[in-house]
Enzyme design. Structure first.
Site, PDB file in Angstrom:
ATOM      1  N   ALA A 184      33.817  17.324  74.936  1.00 17.11           N
ATOM      2  CA  ALA A 184      32.419  17.712  74.958  1.00 17.11           C
ATOM      3  C   ALA A 184      32.051  18.332  73.666  1.00 17.11           C
ATOM      4  CB  ALA A 184      32.177  18.791  76.122  1.00 17.11           C
ATOM      5  N   ALA A 185      32.707  18.963  72.853  1.00 15.42           N
ATOM      6  CA  ALA A 185      32.615  19.703  71.513  1.00 15.42           C
ATOM      7  C   ALA A 185      31.692  18.829  70.519  1.00 15.42           C
ATOM      8  CB  ALA A 185      33.426  20.474  70.926  1.00 15.42           C
ATOM      9  N   GLY A 242      28.756  19.488  71.457  1.00 17.59           N
ATOM     10  CA  GLY A 242      27.822  19.657  72.513  1.00 17.59           C
ATOM     11  C   GLY A 242      26.380  18.883  72.573  1.00 17.59           C
ATOM     12  N   GLY A 243      26.334  17.970  72.051  1.00 22.17           N
ATOM     13  CA  GLY A 243      25.173  16.885  71.644  1.00 22.17           C
ATOM     14  C   GLY A 243      25.038  16.494  73.154  1.00 22.17           C
ATOM     15  N   LYS A 244      25.933  15.786  73.528  1.00 21.74           N
ATOM     16  CA  LYS A 244      25.688  15.091  74.811  1.00 21.74           C
ATOM     17  C   LYS A 244      25.675  16.158  75.975  1.00 21.74           C
ATOM     18  CE  LYS A 244      27.593  11.091  72.945  1.00 21.74           C
ATOM     19  NZ  LYS A 244      28.274  11.804  71.819  1.00 21.74           N
ATOM     20  N   GLU A 277      36.364  20.992  76.706  1.00 23.36           N
ATOM     21  CA  GLU A 277      36.733  20.682  75.158  1.00 23.36           C
ATOM     22  C   GLU A 277      38.253  21.477  75.059  1.00 23.36           C
ATOM     23  OE1 GLU A 277      35.923  18.882  72.499  1.00 23.36           O
ATOM     24  OE2 GLU A 277      37.799  19.866  71.596  1.00 23.36           O
ATOM     25  N   ARG A 299      36.552  24.467  68.894  1.00 18.75           N
ATOM     26  CA  ARG A 299      35.442  23.816  69.072  1.00 18.75           C
ATOM     27  C   ARG A 299      34.749  24.050  70.186  1.00 18.75           C
ATOM     28  NH1 ARG A 299      34.679  18.854  66.106  1.00 18.75           N
ATOM     29  NH2 ARG A 299      34.009  17.774  67.835  1.00 18.75           N
ATOM     30  N   ASP A 322      33.481  10.988  76.178  1.00 19.41           N
ATOM     31  CA  ASP A 322      32.787  10.501  74.755  1.00 19.41           C
ATOM     32  C   ASP A 322      34.320  10.661  73.940  1.00 19.41           C
ATOM     33  OD1 ASP A 322      31.181   9.901  72.890  1.00 19.41           O
ATOM     34  OD2 ASP A 322      30.733  12.050  72.344  1.00 19.41           O
ATOM     35  N   CYS A 378      32.429   6.488  68.692  1.00 19.71           N
ATOM     36  CA  CYS A 378      31.668   6.061  67.773  1.00 19.71           C
ATOM     37  C   CYS A 378      32.334   5.094  66.583  1.00 19.71           C
ATOM     38  CB  CYS A 378      31.082   7.295  66.870  1.00 19.71           C
ATOM     39  SG  CYS A 378      32.401   8.652  66.249  1.00 19.71           S
TER      40      CYS A 378
HETATM   41  N1  SAM Z   1      30.718  14.668  72.955  1.00 20.68           N
HETATM   42  C1  SAM Z   1      30.598  15.333  71.900  1.00 20.68           C
HETATM   43  C2  SAM Z   1      29.314  15.437  71.385  1.00 20.68           C
HETATM   44  O1  SAM Z   1      28.487  14.701  71.989  1.00 20.68           O
HETATM   45  O2  SAM Z   1      28.782  16.308  70.836  1.00 20.68           O
HETATM   46  C3  SAM Z   1      31.546  14.773  70.903  1.00 20.68           C
HETATM   47  C4  SAM Z   1      32.752  14.609  71.283  1.00 20.68           C
HETATM   48  S1  SAM Z   1      34.050  13.940  70.078  1.00 20.68           S
HETATM   49  C5  SAM Z   1      33.734  12.497  69.712  1.00 20.68           C
HETATM   50  C6  SAM Z   1      35.724  14.052  70.574  1.00 20.68           C
HETATM   51  C7  SAM Z   1      36.041  15.394  71.347  1.00 20.68           C
HETATM   52  O3  SAM Z   1      37.385  15.116  71.898  1.00 20.68           O
HETATM   53  C8  SAM Z   1      36.451  16.389  70.102  1.00 20.68           C
HETATM   54  O4  SAM Z   1      35.598  17.576  70.279  1.00 20.68           O
HETATM   55  C9  SAM Z   1      38.039  16.503  70.177  1.00 20.68           C
HETATM   56  O5  SAM Z   1      38.243  17.851  69.848  1.00 20.68           O
HETATM   57  C10 SAM Z   1      38.299  16.087  71.604  1.00 20.68           C
HETATM   58  N2  SAM Z   1      39.458  15.678  71.592  1.00 20.68           N
HETATM   59  C11 SAM Z   1      40.655  15.715  70.860  1.00 20.68           C
HETATM   60  N3  SAM Z   1      41.852  15.100  71.525  1.00 20.68           N
HETATM   61  C12 SAM Z   1      41.627  14.957  72.632  1.00 20.68           C
HETATM   62  C13 SAM Z   1      42.341  14.577  73.745  1.00 20.68           C
HETATM   63  N4  SAM Z   1      43.568  14.252  73.798  1.00 20.68           N
HETATM   64  N5  SAM Z   1      41.801  14.954  75.142  1.00 20.68           N
HETATM   65  C14 SAM Z   1      40.579  15.179  75.185  1.00 20.68           C
HETATM   66  N6  SAM Z   1      39.807  15.591  74.098  1.00 20.68           N
HETATM   67  C15 SAM Z   1      40.176  15.406  73.033  1.00 20.68           C
END
Ligand code: SAM
Length: 538
Positions: A191-192, A194-196, A214, A219, A258, A311
Site C-alpha cells: 500500500a505505501a 498510499g495513492g491507491k 505495507e 514506508r 499493487d 507499473c
Molecule cells: N500501492 C502504492 C500506491 O499506490 O501508492 C504503491 C505500491 S508500490 C508499487 C509496491 C509496494 O510493495 C512498496 O511499498 C514495497 O515496499 C512493497 N513490497 C516490497 N516487497 C514486498 C513484498 N515481498 N510483499 C509485499 N509488499 C512488498
C-alpha cells in the site's frame, strides 16, 4: 540517461518496430502532472471546505475569455475577486452570476462525458491555483496540471485536499466499480505510500474499511501520515508480510495487489528505475508477485474481486503473473463485470482467461506505464472465513464522562465507537469497529480510525489527526483562519501571531481547510502541529 538496451530490444520484439519505437520515444518526453481531489474535503456538499458566504461553482470546458473580461469589468458578482488575473492564460477563472448562484469556468475543464462538473468555490480556487487544465478522463476526481507546482508550499496539500497521483494509476477506482465499492472491506496489500489506499478510502465510504498493509516499516509510517491527512477515518494501516495479514482468510470483499515490480513504466519519471532495471530483477519480481498473489487469494472471500496491478510493461510480470495464478486457481476464478473505457482515452483493453486487462502506454494514453487486471473469486469457490488467533487486546473502553467529551468534537458521534489505546482515545465508524478490533488483536496495526487525543482533567487535548478528520465538528473549538504565509509558518512549526486566535485551543485553518491545532495562552501561541509532519524546506 539511455533506456536499458535489453529493454529496448524486448519492446521492439514484443510490440513491433513502429509501436516499440513510439513507446521508447514517449519515455523520453516529460511526464504529465496530475492530482486527485479528496471528496471528503472538496465535495460540493461537503461543509468542511466551504468558505462561509461563498457559493457553489460549476466548471465547464468552454473558452471563457469573454466572460473573463466581464468579471474584470465588474459585471459579475462572483466570489473569486481577481481570479481572471491569476496565473496566466491557461488558468483563467471567470465568474458569472447564474440564477442566484455563481458559475466558475476553467478553460478546458469538463467531465469525461462533456457535461459540466460541479464543485465548490474553494475547489475552483484550488484548481486554478494549481493550474489544473482538464480532467483525468478515467478518474472521477483526477485533474491534469499545466506544470508541477511546489506542492510542499501549498497549505491545501497539507490539509489533505488532494493527493499528487500519477494519472494512469487513478484508473483502479473505475476498475472496482467506483461508487459500487461503498461499504466494502478492501485489503490493499502493497500500500505505501498510499495513492491507491486513499482512493479506495474515498470509495468505500464511512460504512466500509480499507486495510492498508505495507511490509516496509519506514514506508508504512509515510503511508500512515498520508492516511491521516486524507482524513476519512476508515483505514487501518498494518505493517506485516502478506502471509500474516492474509491469515484473515476469505475476509475481504476486494484484495488489491499493487505489486512491487521492475518499474519500466517509471522510466520516464525516474532515472533510478532505469539504473536498477535488469533481466535478473524482472525474474525476481515475477517470482515475488507469484508469492504475493497466492497469499492475496486466501484473503479474498468467494464472490470478491481481485485487482492486480504493476507499473511495468513486462509481460512476465503482467499477463504472466495472471497465467501462473490461473494455473493453480483456475477453477475458482470468475469474470468481473465489464468496465467501460472510451477508445479515445488510449487504454489497451484485453483478456487473460477470465481476467480483464488494461494497459497504459505513455505514447497512447496520457499517463505513465501501468498495467491492471480484475477478476473475481467464484461465489462457489469454497473456503470459510477465518481470523487468526487474537494475541492480545490493545483497545480498552473509555468511561462515560470521557465519551461525552469525545463526542463533542465529532459531527456524527452516534455513528462512532470510542476506545483507548496506550493512553490515546480513538474513534472508529461503528460499521467496521469490530473488524478493526479483530485486526488490532492479531496484527501490528500502526493506525486506525481517528486518533482523537488524550483526556486531561475531563478535557480532550486533541491529536493533530483529529484536525485533519473530515468528520470533525468545527464548533468544538474556535477556528483561526490564517493567511497563506502565516499558515506556512504554522506548518513549519514556527511561531505564529496570537492575534486572531482565541484564548485556549484553536482549530487552525487556511483557505477554509483545517491544518491542525494551536493553543493561545495570553500573548503566546503553542504550535501543536506534529513535529514529524512539519515542513523543513526553506
Ligand atoms: N500501492 C502504492 C500506491 O499506490 O501508492 C504503491 C505500491 S508500490 C508499487 C509496491 C509496494 O510493495 C512498496 O511499498 C514495497 O515496499 C512493497 N513490497 C516490497 N516487497 C514486498 C513484498 N515481498 N510483499 C509485499 N509488499 C512488498
Amino acid at each position: 540517461m539511455e533506456l536499458p538496451a535489453r529493454f529496448v530490444e524486448r519492446v521492439l520484439r514484443d510490440l513491433g518496430e513502429a509501436e516499440g519505437r513510439a513507446l521508447c520515444a514517449a519515455l523520453d518526453t516529460p511526464s504529465p502532472v496530475s492530482i486527485r481531489l479528496n471528496p471528503a474535503k472538496c465535495g460540493a456538499d461537503e461543509g468542511s471546505c466551504r468558505i462561509p458566504g461563498e457559493d457553489a461553482l460549476r466548471i465547464s470546458g468552454e473558452d471563457v475569455a469573454a466572460e473573463c473580461a466581464g468579471l474584470v469589468s465588474g459585471k459579475c458578482a462572483g466570489p473569486i475577486p481577481g481570479a481572471c488575473a491569476a496565473e496566466g492564460a491557461d488558468s483563467r477563472v471567470p465568474v458569472t452570476g447564474v440564477a442566484g448562484r455563481s458559475v466558475c469556468r476553467v478553460s478546458g475543464a469538463e467531465a469525461a462525458d462533456g457535461s459540466a462538473a460541479t464543485c465548490d468555490d474553494a475547489v475552483a480556487g484550488l484548481l486554478r491555483r494549481l493550474g489544473a487544465t482538464e480532467r483525468v478522463p478515467w478518474s472521477d476526481a483526477g485533474w491534469y496540471l499545466a506544470a508541477r507546482p511546489l506542492f510542499t508550499l501549498d497549505s491545501d496539500f497539507h490539509a489533505g485536499a488532494y493527493y499528487v497521483q500519477e494519472a494512469s494509476s487513478q484508473v483502479v477506482g473505475r476498475l472496482l466499480g467506483g461508487d459500487a465499492l461503498r461499504g466494502a472491506r478492501v485489503l490493499d496489500l502493497c500500500a505505501a505510500p498510499g495513492g491507491k489506499t486513499t482512493l479506495y478510502a474515498s470509495l468505500v465510504g464511512t460504512e466500509g474499511l480499507v486495510v492498508a498493509n505495507e511490509i516496509d516499516r519506514r514506508r508504512a509510517q509515510v503511508l500512515a501520515d498520508n492516511v491521516r491527512k486524507w482524513g476519512t477515518g476508515n483505514v487501518a494501516v498494518t505493517c506485516c508480510e502478506p502471509r500474516t495479514v492474509c491469515d484473515f482468510e476469505a475476509w475481504f470483499d476486494v484484495v488489491a495487489v499493487d505489486a512491487p515490480c521492475s518499474g519500466e513504466g517509471m522510466f520516464r519519471k525516474d532515472d533510478g528505475a532505469r539504473v536498477e532495471w535488469s533481466e535478473g530483477n524482472v525474474r525476481m519480481c515475477a517470482a515475488r508477485q507469484d508469492d504475493i498473489l497466492r497469499e492475496a487469494w486466501r484473503a479474498l472471500r468467494p464472490g470478491g474481486t481481485l485487482l492486480y496491478s504493476t507499473c511495468t510493461f513486462n509481460r512476465d510480470e503482467d499477463e504472466g503473473s495472471l497465467e501462473r495464478l490461473a494455473a493453480w486457481a483456475g477453477g475458482e476464478l470468475a469474470e468481473a463485470p465489464e468496465v467501460r473505457m472510451d477508445a479515445a482515452w488510449g487504454v489497451v483493453c484485453g483478456r487473460v482467461g477470465v481476467f480483464r486487462t488494461f494497459r497504459f502506454y505513455p505514447h497512447r494514453a496520457r499517463g505513465e506505464g501501468f498495467f491492471a487486471a480484475v477478476a473475481r473469486k467464484a461465489p462457489d469457490a469454497g473456503g470459510r472465513t477465518r481470523t487468526p488467533k487474537a494475541r492480545r487486546s490493545i483497545i480498552s473502553a473509555v468511561d462515560r464522562t470521557s465519551a461525552a467529551e469525545l463526542a463533542r468534537w465529532l459531527r456524527e458521534p452516534e455513528r462512532m465507537r470510542f476506545g483507548e489505546v496506550a493512553g490515546t482515545c480513538y474513534a472508529w465508524y461503528a460499521a467496521q469497529a469490530e473488524a478493526v478490533r479483530q485486526l488490532s488483536d492479531a496484527l501490528p496495526v500502526i493506525c486506525s480510525g481517528v486518533a482523537l487525543g488524550q483526556i486531561f482533567k475531563g478535557r480532550l487535548k486533541p491529536d493533530g489527526a483529529l484536525a485533519l478528520f473530515a468528520g470533525l465538528d468545527r464548533g468544538a473549538v474556535p477556528v483561526a483562519e490564517l493567511g497563506e504565509e502565516e499558515a506556512l509558518r504554522y506548518l513549519r512549526r514556527q511561531e505564529i501571531a496570537a492575534q486572531g486566535l482565541a484564548e485556549g485551543v484553536n482549530l487552525v485553518c487556511a483557505r477554509g481547510r483545517a491544518l491542525g491545532f494551536a493553543k493561545r495562552i495570553g500573548a503566546r501561541v503553542n504550535n501543536m502541529y506534529p513535529n514529524s509532519l512539519r515542513i523543513v524546506m526553506k
